[in-house]
Design an enzyme around this catalytic site. Structure first.
Site, PDB file in Angstrom:
ATOM      1  CD  GLU A 136      -2.603   1.317   2.589  1.00  0.00           C
ATOM      2  OE1 GLU A 136      -3.584   2.083   2.611  1.00  0.00           O
ATOM      3  OE2 GLU A 136      -2.268   0.602   3.552  1.00  0.00           O
ATOM      4  CD  GLU A 233      -7.020   2.291   6.619  1.00  0.00           C
ATOM      5  OE1 GLU A 233      -6.221   1.597   7.264  1.00  0.00           O
ATOM      6  OE2 GLU A 233      -6.772   2.718   5.481  1.00  0.00           O
TER       7      GLU A 233
END
Length: 255
Positions: A136, A233
């Protein structure tokens, strides 16, 4: 569209098993974890079984947080620690039947760091046992000095690893902060995307405000054939149950 509760941020005032139950009660379709290692995996698995929610993934250890570490796998000379963290995460993933492990790169730069990251990802792929390995990019404002900053860099790393096990964690928040153009990035990178996350930009709050119009993004993902639950998130100072109006709106298909 289906949604996953990222329990690293949501309901973070309680143990992971209770966060899982709260996510089920709120109507989420899946969950994902950050660093659940203080919770017995048997208790986490029992909560997953009880609620019927799949776990989409968890992160490898950040390392020595007090010393400012945020991942280990791109740190030259720390291969032993990085691989121990990978094995710890994979063991936990097996115990709770999590789909993916996010291998955190850490603060590093340069060609030696890139080679180290690639080698550690190949190590992770060889031991994944059918689970996905995710990487990520993190934006330079929240994580200055993090090794992986853009989707372009991630695509290059994935290509160099040479194993379909490793995929891109496409976090809309981080990638918008690093230049945006989410529409074309999603279209171009879809073959290597393993998970999608979202939050408002620039404050990382609930996705019903800010510079990204998420109803459009969610619709685009639907058009592109995306089926895995999208990861919520976001950070909000309110109790999580008071932040979920966006979820009801998304379920109803309203803008």
């Amino acid at each position: 569209m289906k949604f996953s509760a990222n329990l690293g941020f949501l309901w973070d005032d309680r143990p992971y098993p209770d966060r899982i139950r709260a996510a089920r009660a709120a109507g989420f379709d899946a969950v994902e974890l950050h660093w659940p290692y203080d919770d017995d995996p048997a208790d986490v698995k029992a909560a997953l079984d009880e609620t019927g929610l799949p776990c989409l993934g968890l992160n490898t250890s950040r390392g020595d947080v007090d010393a400012g570490e945020n991942g280990l796998s791109a740190l030259p000379g720390r291969e032993g620690d990085a691989r121990a963290a990978i094995e710890q995460a994979l063991d936990y993933a097996v115990a709770i039947d999590a789909a993916n492990v996010h291998v955190m790169a850490g603060f590093a730069e340069g060609m030696e760091a890139e080679a180290t990251f690639i080698n550690n990802l190949q190590f992770a792929c060889a031991r994944a046992g059918g689970r996905g390995i995710l990487i990520e990019p993190l934006n330079r404002y929240d994580a200055p000095g993090y090794f992986l900053k853009t989707a372009t860099e991630a695509a290059r790393i994935i290509n160099a690893v040479g194993d379909d096990t490793v995929k891109l964690m496409f976090d809309c928040y981080h990638l918008q902060m690093m230049g945006g153009d989410l529409t074309h990035q999603l279209q171009d990178l879809m073959p290597i995307i393993g998970h999608v996350q979202f939050a408002a930009v620039p404050d990382r709050g609930t996705p019903d405000h800010g510079e990204v119009h998420y109803p459009y993004i969610f619709g685009l993902l639907d058009q592109l054939g995306w089926q895995t639950p999208l990861g919520a998130e976001y950070k909000d100072p309110r109790p999580t149950d008071e932040t979920l109006d966006w979820l009801k709106t998304a379920r109803e298909g309203r803008t």
